[in-house]
Design a protein around this motif. Structure first.
Motif, short mmCIF file in Angstrom:
data_model
loop_
_atom_site.label_atom_id
_atom_site.label_comp_id
_atom_site.label_asym_id
_atom_site.label_seq_id
_atom_site.Cartn_x
_atom_site.Cartn_y
_atom_site.Cartn_z
N LEU A 103 0.86 -1.18 0.00
CA LEU A 103 0.00 0.00 0.00
C LEU A 103 0.90 1.23 0.00
CD1 LEU A 103 -2.18 -1.67 2.67
CD2 LEU A 103 -2.92 -1.26 0.33
N PRO A 104 1.46 1.57 -1.16
CA PRO A 104 2.55 2.55 -1.21
C PRO A 104 2.24 3.92 -0.67
CG PRO A 104 1.91 1.87 -3.43
CD PRO A 104 1.14 1.03 -2.47
N ALA A 105 1.09 4.48 -0.93
CA ALA A 105 0.83 5.85 -0.48
C ALA A 105 0.87 5.93 1.04
CB ALA A 105 -0.51 6.35 -1.01
N THR A 106 0.17 5.05 1.70
CA THR A 106 0.15 5.06 3.16
C THR A 106 1.50 4.68 3.73
OG1 THR A 106 -2.20 4.57 3.17
CG2 THR A 106 -1.01 4.12 5.20
N ASN A 107 2.16 3.67 3.16
CA ASN A 107 3.45 3.25 3.67
C ASN A 107 4.49 4.36 3.59
OD1 ASN A 107 3.06 -0.09 2.29
ND2 ASN A 107 2.35 0.75 4.23
N LEU A 108 4.49 5.09 2.49
CA LEU A 108 5.46 6.17 2.34
C LEU A 108 5.16 7.33 3.28
CD1 LEU A 108 5.85 6.09 -1.52
CD2 LEU A 108 7.53 5.35 0.17
N TYR A 109 3.90 7.53 3.61
CA TYR A 109 3.53 8.60 4.54
C TYR A 109 3.86 8.24 5.98
CZ TYR A 109 0.75 11.90 7.22
OH TYR A 109 0.35 12.86 8.11
N LEU A 110 3.51 7.02 6.40
CA LEU A 110 3.66 6.63 7.80
C LEU A 110 5.05 6.17 8.19
CD1 LEU A 110 0.39 4.59 8.48
CD2 LEU A 110 0.98 6.86 9.32
N GLN A 111 5.68 5.39 7.34
CA GLN A 111 6.92 4.74 7.73
C GLN A 111 8.01 5.76 7.99
OE1 GLN A 111 8.15 1.70 5.06
NE2 GLN A 111 9.89 1.11 6.28
N GLY A 112 8.68 5.61 9.10
CA GLY A 112 9.81 6.46 9.45
C GLY A 112 9.43 7.78 10.07
N ARG A 113 8.16 8.00 10.37
CA ARG A 113 7.75 9.27 10.99
C ARG A 113 8.43 9.43 12.34
NH1 ARG A 113 3.05 12.04 9.23
NH2 ARG A 113 2.87 12.87 11.33
N GLY A 114 9.03 10.58 12.55
CA GLY A 114 9.65 10.88 13.84
C GLY A 114 10.98 10.22 14.06
N THR A 115 11.55 9.59 13.06
CA THR A 115 12.86 8.96 13.21
C THR A 115 13.89 9.70 12.37
OG1 THR A 115 12.52 7.40 11.40
CG2 THR A 115 11.82 6.69 13.59
N VAL A 116 15.12 9.65 12.81
CA VAL A 116 16.22 10.27 12.07
C VAL A 116 17.30 9.22 11.89
CG1 VAL A 116 17.96 12.08 12.08
CG2 VAL A 116 15.69 12.52 13.04
N PRO A 117 17.69 8.91 10.66
CA PRO A 117 17.08 9.39 9.42
C PRO A 117 15.73 8.71 9.21
CG PRO A 117 18.73 7.75 8.88
CD PRO A 117 18.79 7.96 10.38
N ALA A 118 14.85 9.38 8.50
CA ALA A 118 13.51 8.85 8.24
C ALA A 118 13.58 7.84 7.11
CB ALA A 118 12.55 9.98 7.88
N LEU A 119 13.59 6.57 7.47
CA LEU A 119 13.61 5.51 6.46
C LEU A 119 12.21 5.34 5.91
CD1 LEU A 119 15.79 2.93 8.38
CD2 LEU A 119 16.52 4.49 6.58
N ARG A 120 12.10 5.37 4.61
CA ARG A 120 10.78 5.21 4.00
C ARG A 120 10.89 4.15 2.91
NH1 ARG A 120 7.93 8.81 6.45
NH2 ARG A 120 8.61 10.94 6.74
N GLY A 121 9.87 3.42 2.75
CA GLY A 121 9.88 2.41 1.70
C GLY A 121 8.70 1.49 1.77
N LEU A 122 8.73 0.49 0.93
CA LEU A 122 7.66 -0.47 0.83
C LEU A 122 8.16 -1.82 1.34
CD1 LEU A 122 6.46 0.51 -2.74
CD2 LEU A 122 5.80 1.48 -0.56
N THR A 123 7.33 -2.82 1.20
CA THR A 123 7.76 -4.16 1.57
C THR A 123 8.82 -4.64 0.59
OG1 THR A 123 6.98 -6.35 2.22
CG2 THR A 123 5.98 -5.38 0.24
N ALA A 124 9.39 -5.78 0.85
CA ALA A 124 10.48 -6.34 0.03
C ALA A 124 9.91 -7.00 -1.23
CB ALA A 124 11.29 -7.34 0.86
N LEU A 125 9.46 -6.19 -2.17
CA LEU A 125 8.81 -6.71 -3.37
C LEU A 125 9.71 -7.66 -4.16
CD1 LEU A 125 6.96 -3.49 -4.56
CD2 LEU A 125 5.93 -5.57 -3.61
N ASP A 126 10.98 -7.33 -4.31
CA ASP A 126 11.89 -8.20 -5.07
C ASP A 126 11.96 -9.59 -4.45
OD1 ASP A 126 12.46 -6.19 -6.90
OD2 ASP A 126 14.28 -5.55 -5.85
N ALA A 127 12.16 -9.66 -3.13
CA ALA A 127 12.27 -10.95 -2.44
C ALA A 127 10.96 -11.72 -2.52
CB ALA A 127 12.68 -10.74 -0.99
N LEU A 128 9.85 -11.03 -2.34
CA LEU A 128 8.55 -11.69 -2.39
C LEU A 128 8.29 -12.28 -3.77
CD1 LEU A 128 6.48 -9.05 -0.39
CD2 LEU A 128 7.03 -11.38 0.37
N GLU A 129 8.53 -11.49 -4.81
CA GLU A 129 8.27 -11.97 -6.16
C GLU A 129 9.25 -13.07 -6.56
OE1 GLU A 129 8.07 -8.39 -8.54
OE2 GLU A 129 5.99 -8.06 -7.96
#
Length: 174
Positions: free
Chosen positions: A34-60
């Protein structure tokens, strides 16, 4: 069975992500990113703010069924969420490093399959759940996300959105 988000998997070492993906594939569990929500929520309030999605390459690579969608509409988890599949496809290309064709599959046929919906296509005998978009190509449709759209459900037109544009005339510009 389907899991969504799974963003912490995207932060794991390659070997760990591959091992988890193999277990998901063996268990027959699909993953919806769910890219839009994941990019918005992930890493909020952390430094550095890591943002990303699940491990699509590994899953596929492990054969896990993957799809993509949107899960929030203008709420605290994604204040600008629109549930627009063309936006999701664009984010899959930009943030998920998927090809345009693969992103389209993930929001369309793969999304239907992962939730157990029958395939739909503009072919005789197929279910007629379709969206027509005013665009000259898939690239143009995803890049511009035109508002002009026609939606059919079970072969019946259920929604039509058409935008009319009016420009100023020479007299109005003077």
């Amino acid at each position: 069975m389907t899991a969504s988000h799974c963003v912490s998997l995207g932060q794991q070492a390659t070997a760990t992500a591959a091992a988890v993906a193999a277990e998901l594939a063996a268990a027959g569990i699909g993953v919806v990113t769910l890219p839009a929500t994941n990019l918005y929520l992930q890493g909020r309030g952390t430094v550095p703010a890591l943002r990303g999605l699940t491990a699509l390459d590994a899953l596929e690579a492990a054969g896990v069924r993957t799809a993509a969608g949107g899960d929030n509409v203008s709420d605290p988890f994604n204040p600008t969420g629109r549930l627009d599949p063309l936006e999701v496809a664009s984010l899959l290309v930009t943030a998920g490093h998927r090809s345009l064709a693969r992103a389209w599959e993930m929001i369309g046929a793969d999304a239907r399959a992962i939730i157990g919906a029958v395939p739909a296509a503009p072919e005789p005998g197929s279910r007629a759940d379709l969206v027509a978009i005013r665009a000259r190509s898939l690239q143009e449709a995803v890049a511009l996300a035109p508002a002009d759209r026609w939606v059919w459900r079970a072969g019946r037109l259920v929604s039509r959105t058409e935008v009319r544009r009016h420009g100023a005339t020479a007299e109005l510009d003077a």
